[in-house]
Design a protein around this motif. Structure first.
Motif, mmCIF file in Angstrom:
data_model
loop_
_atom_site.group_PDB
_atom_site.id
_atom_site.type_symbol
_atom_site.label_atom_id
_atom_site.label_comp_id
_atom_site.label_asym_id
_atom_site.label_seq_id
_atom_site.Cartn_x
_atom_site.Cartn_y
_atom_site.Cartn_z
ATOM 1 N N GLY A 1 2.596 -19.282 17.339
ATOM 2 C CA GLY A 1 3.180 -19.144 16.022
ATOM 3 C C GLY A 1 3.922 -17.819 15.912
ATOM 4 N N PRO A 2 4.750 -17.696 14.858
ATOM 5 C CA PRO A 2 4.962 -18.731 13.854
ATOM 6 C C PRO A 2 5.798 -19.890 14.392
ATOM 7 C CG PRO A 2 6.442 -16.900 13.428
ATOM 8 C CD PRO A 2 5.552 -16.479 14.559
ATOM 9 N N ASN A 3 5.555 -21.045 13.822
ATOM 10 C CA ASN A 3 6.402 -22.216 14.005
ATOM 11 C C ASN A 3 6.259 -23.051 12.740
ATOM 12 O OD1 ASN A 3 4.157 -24.129 14.370
ATOM 13 N ND2 ASN A 3 3.861 -23.108 16.349
ATOM 14 N N LEU A 4 7.007 -24.114 12.629
ATOM 15 C CA LEU A 4 7.006 -24.830 11.352
ATOM 16 C C LEU A 4 5.645 -25.441 11.027
ATOM 17 C CD1 LEU A 4 7.284 -28.171 11.870
ATOM 18 C CD2 LEU A 4 9.599 -27.487 12.485
ATOM 19 N N LEU A 5 4.795 -25.628 12.037
ATOM 20 C CA LEU A 5 3.458 -26.149 11.779
ATOM 21 C C LEU A 5 2.512 -25.092 11.229
ATOM 22 C CD1 LEU A 5 2.925 -28.420 14.936
ATOM 23 C CD2 LEU A 5 3.818 -29.048 12.683
ATOM 24 N N THR A 6 2.962 -23.837 11.184
ATOM 25 C CA THR A 6 2.130 -22.785 10.590
ATOM 26 C C THR A 6 2.503 -22.501 9.142
ATOM 27 O OG1 THR A 6 3.537 -20.934 11.344
ATOM 28 C CG2 THR A 6 1.818 -21.705 12.852
ATOM 29 N N PHE A 7 3.788 -22.656 8.771
ATOM 30 C CA PHE A 7 4.155 -22.308 7.390
ATOM 31 C C PHE A 7 4.374 -23.518 6.486
ATOM 32 C CE2 PHE A 7 8.056 -21.662 10.011
ATOM 33 C CZ PHE A 7 8.889 -22.640 9.475
ATOM 34 N N LEU A 8 4.766 -24.664 7.028
ATOM 35 C CA LEU A 8 4.981 -25.818 6.151
ATOM 36 C C LEU A 8 3.690 -26.329 5.503
ATOM 37 C CD1 LEU A 8 7.738 -27.958 7.917
ATOM 38 C CD2 LEU A 8 7.962 -26.443 5.941
ATOM 39 N N ASP B 1 -4.202 -26.911 9.977
ATOM 40 C CA ASP B 1 -4.432 -25.543 10.448
ATOM 41 C C ASP B 1 -4.101 -25.497 11.932
ATOM 42 O OD1 ASP B 1 -5.298 -23.037 11.173
ATOM 43 O OD2 ASP B 1 -7.307 -23.235 10.298
ATOM 44 N N TYR B 2 -2.898 -25.113 12.240
ATOM 45 C CA TYR B 2 -2.435 -25.123 13.628
ATOM 46 C C TYR B 2 -3.310 -24.253 14.515
ATOM 47 C CZ TYR B 2 0.530 -24.114 17.687
ATOM 48 O OH TYR B 2 0.997 -23.941 18.958
ATOM 49 N N ALA B 3 -3.680 -23.075 14.044
ATOM 50 C CA ALA B 3 -4.461 -22.152 14.873
ATOM 51 C C ALA B 3 -5.796 -22.749 15.288
ATOM 52 C CB ALA B 3 -4.683 -20.844 14.119
ATOM 53 N N ALA B 4 -6.346 -23.626 14.465
ATOM 54 C CA ALA B 4 -7.664 -24.198 14.747
ATOM 55 C C ALA B 4 -7.604 -25.489 15.550
ATOM 56 C CB ALA B 4 -8.396 -24.472 13.430
ATOM 57 N N ARG B 5 -6.421 -25.966 15.862
ATOM 58 C CA ARG B 5 -6.305 -27.232 16.578
ATOM 59 C C ARG B 5 -6.627 -27.053 18.068
ATOM 60 N NH1 ARG B 5 -7.562 -31.123 14.599
ATOM 61 N NH2 ARG B 5 -6.187 -32.504 15.804
ATOM 62 N N PRO B 6 -6.982 -28.139 18.758
ATOM 63 C CA PRO B 6 -7.396 -28.043 20.156
ATOM 64 C C PRO B 6 -6.326 -27.433 21.059
ATOM 65 C CG PRO B 6 -7.955 -30.201 19.253
ATOM 66 C CD PRO B 6 -7.099 -29.511 18.229
ATOM 67 N N ALA B 7 -6.781 -26.943 22.210
ATOM 68 C CA ALA B 7 -5.871 -26.296 23.155
ATOM 69 C C ALA B 7 -4.765 -27.248 23.603
ATOM 70 C CB ALA B 7 -6.653 -25.795 24.362
ATOM 71 N N HIS C 1 -1.697 -26.838 21.504
ATOM 72 C CA HIS C 1 -0.952 -25.616 21.821
ATOM 73 C C HIS C 1 -0.204 -25.768 23.150
ATOM 74 C CE1 HIS C 1 -2.739 -22.985 18.600
ATOM 75 N NE2 HIS C 1 -3.487 -24.078 18.538
ATOM 76 N N ARG C 2 -0.791 -26.517 24.072
ATOM 77 C CA ARG C 2 -0.077 -26.772 25.336
ATOM 78 C C ARG C 2 1.153 -27.644 25.102
ATOM 79 N NH1 ARG C 2 -5.417 -27.233 27.447
ATOM 80 N NH2 ARG C 2 -5.314 -29.522 27.341
ATOM 81 N N ALA C 3 1.067 -28.588 24.167
ATOM 82 C CA ALA C 3 2.235 -29.417 23.848
ATOM 83 C C ALA C 3 3.361 -28.557 23.289
ATOM 84 C CB ALA C 3 1.842 -30.508 22.856
ATOM 85 N N VAL C 4 3.022 -27.610 22.419
ATOM 86 C CA VAL C 4 4.039 -26.711 21.877
ATOM 87 C C VAL C 4 4.578 -25.795 22.967
ATOM 88 C CG1 VAL C 4 4.465 -24.861 20.215
ATOM 89 C CG2 VAL C 4 3.079 -26.840 19.544
ATOM 90 N N GLU C 5 3.706 -25.376 23.874
ATOM 91 C CA GLU C 5 4.145 -24.486 24.951
ATOM 92 C C GLU C 5 5.238 -25.125 25.803
ATOM 93 O OE1 GLU C 5 2.080 -21.623 28.343
ATOM 94 O OE2 GLU C 5 1.026 -23.421 27.657
ATOM 95 N N ARG C 6 5.225 -26.443 25.932
ATOM 96 C CA ARG C 6 6.236 -27.137 26.734
ATOM 97 C C ARG C 6 7.629 -26.968 26.161
ATOM 98 N NH1 ARG C 6 5.254 -33.014 26.782
ATOM 99 N NH2 ARG C 6 6.888 -32.972 28.356
ATOM 100 N N ILE C 7 7.742 -26.745 24.861
ATOM 101 C CA ILE C 7 9.056 -26.638 24.216
ATOM 102 C C ILE C 7 9.300 -25.233 23.663
ATOM 103 C CG2 ILE C 7 9.086 -29.081 23.621
ATOM 104 C CD1 ILE C 7 8.292 -28.205 20.729
#
Length: 471
Positions: A253-260, A343-349, A352-358
């Motif tokens: 973060g930040p990304n749109l899944l953290t502020f929307l 809560d993006y921060a609390a979601r499974p690893a 976060h790996r899916a977001v890391e790909r992009i």
């Protein structure tokens, strides 16, 4: 949207987007197209042009490549670019040349332009009077390949550039159905722009008998994200880029899944008024939505915030709502699996790996000009371009960046018509940034240092549609 997912069908790698789009069938052989293969130089060599890797292509000789002619001839789809530019934006004309429409191999079928029902569609435009350059673009939102025609294509064609654009490989608000794994659909966007850039450079060389002397990537919103990603991952293909309010994807973060989600959680209390409204407004400001943008919040809540959060969360974290597809629209906080409580921060690893790909890194390899409006109420500037500029500097690439914050600019230029005098159109600022990049990569002038471009008090609206000095 259906509540039971049909599954995530097999497809190629996929990429990312933010908006609504419509589809219209286009005539495959418009009656107003000029005869192909004229020998006098107009459209010379049309029959010899081949787009490398294309599964299907159709080339037409046109007397007008801009929307001044392509709307009537059926070589664009106005639904693709509806709502992206101010109503009175002037349309250039007088650009004859060749247009090639087609598609690359793909297994998804969301794009219905031309009646093809086939994704990875592209358009390539080759003006008779060429300036030696090529502009490539991906589309904003989840729109199709003609989405940039008013904002970008018309103008760069009038300056002599060849132009190419892609639908990014999947379209529409259910784009997340494309791919096997979370993040596949967005990842394809990057693949498709790389593919088109390589192909378009070859087609340019076929048409003009020499390769382009400069290749510039540009785009708005998700298209701006593609510019960032391309300059980080394939700088060898480009001489520079102009990023117009690109979407920031960052693993932590930040990304749109953290502020929307915060916007969805707190806006109803703000809109309800009463004692809780002030506290809700403070929460929205803390989430990044800028003070002074409050009058834009009702529109964004109804049109953008809810839909965008649900479909991008479904793309990257489909397990959050179980078998439900893309959540429950406008659900109240406290409803099970409601996106207002995401809560993006609390979601499974794995999420976060899916977001890391992009995700972006800031490690750009060619000059980049970024611009974003200070009143962007979809991708707040403090959570997006401000952060990306810091990432570039932290990566040691600050010398390759110029960053301009456009006072009173917002994410969607059509809102300038809804709020006259309060918002500044971004499209002329994009054009000024493009010209600054041209001079920069040519070595004739260094763009001004990063700063906020002021909104001139009392400026004539017509002037603001054509002028945005960056100095």
């Amino acid at each position: 949207m259906p509540t039971t997912p049909p599954g995530r069908p097999t497809r190629r790698a996929a990429l990312h987007a933010l908006s609504l789009t419509a589809a219209c069938l286009l005539l495959t052989t418009p009656a107003t197209a000029a005869p192909a293969g004229k020998a006098d130089g107009h459209c010379a060599g049309l029959t010899r042009l081949r787009v490398p890797g294309a599964e299907h292509q159709q080339a037409d000789c046109l007397d007008e490549l801009t929307t001044a002619g392509t709307v009537a001839s059926g070589h664009t789809d106005p639904a693709d670019y509806a709502g992206l530019t101010p109503r009175d934006l002037p349309t250039p004309s007088g650009v004859p040349g060749i247009q090639i429409d087609g598609y690359f191999p793909d297994t998804s079928t969301t794009n219905t332009n031309h009646g093809w029902n086939h994704d990875s569609q592209f358009v390539v435009r080759l003006p008779d009077h060429w300036n030696g350059g090529l502009v490539v673009a991906g589309t904003p939102g989840n729109r199709e390949q003609y989405a940039n025609d008013k904002a970008v294509s018309d103008w760069v064609l009038s300056r002599g550039y060849a132009y190419a654009a892609t639908d990014k490989g999947n379209t529409g608000t259910a784009f997340y159905r494309d791919g096997r794994r979370p993040g596949d659909a967005i990842a394809e966007w990057n693949t498709r722009l790389t593919q088109l850039t390589r192909a378009a450079r070859t087609v340019v060389a076929q048409r003009y008998h020499r390769p382009p002397v400069r290749t510039i990537a540009t785009g708005l919103s998700n298209g701006g994200y593609l510019v960032r990603w391309q300059l980080e991952n394939h700088p060898e293909l480009y001489d520079g880029g102009v990023d117009w309010e690109g979407t920031l994807w960052r693993t932590d973060g930040p990304n749109l899944l953290t502020f929307l989600p915060q916007a969805l959680r707190h806006y109803p209390a703000y809109a309800g008024g009463g004692p809780a409204a002030a506290e809700a407004a403070d929460a929205l400001h803390r989430a990044g939505f800028p003070a002074g943008s409050e009058y834009l919040w009702p529109y964004h809540y109804q049109v953008y915030w809810d839909l965008t959060q649900r479909i991008y969360r479904e793309e990257l974290d489909p397990g959050y709502d179980g078998a439900t597809e893309a959540g429950t629209p406008f659900c109240a906080s406290g409803t099970p699996a409601c996106d207002a409580d995401y809560d993006y921060a609390a979601r499974p690893a794995a999420v976060h790996r899916a977001v890391e790909r992009i995700a972006l890194t800031g490690r750009i390899g060619k000059p980049l000009i970024t611009l974003q409006g200070t009143l962007d109420a979809l991708l707040p500037i403090s959570q997006d371009s401000d952060v990306y500029a810091r990432m570039i500097r932290a990566a040691g690439r600050g010398a390759l960046l110029r960053y301009y914050r456009i006072e009173d600019g917002t994410h969607t230029d059509s809102l300038v018509d809804a709020f006259p005098g309060r918002l500044r159109p971004m499209v002329p600022c994009h054009r000024s940034a493009f010209e600054a990049l041209e001079s920069w990569i040519a070595g004739t002038a260094v763009p001004p240092a990063d700063h906020t471009v002021p909104h001139p008090a009392g400026a004539d609206p017509a002037t603001l549609l054509t002028s945005c000095p960056l100095r």
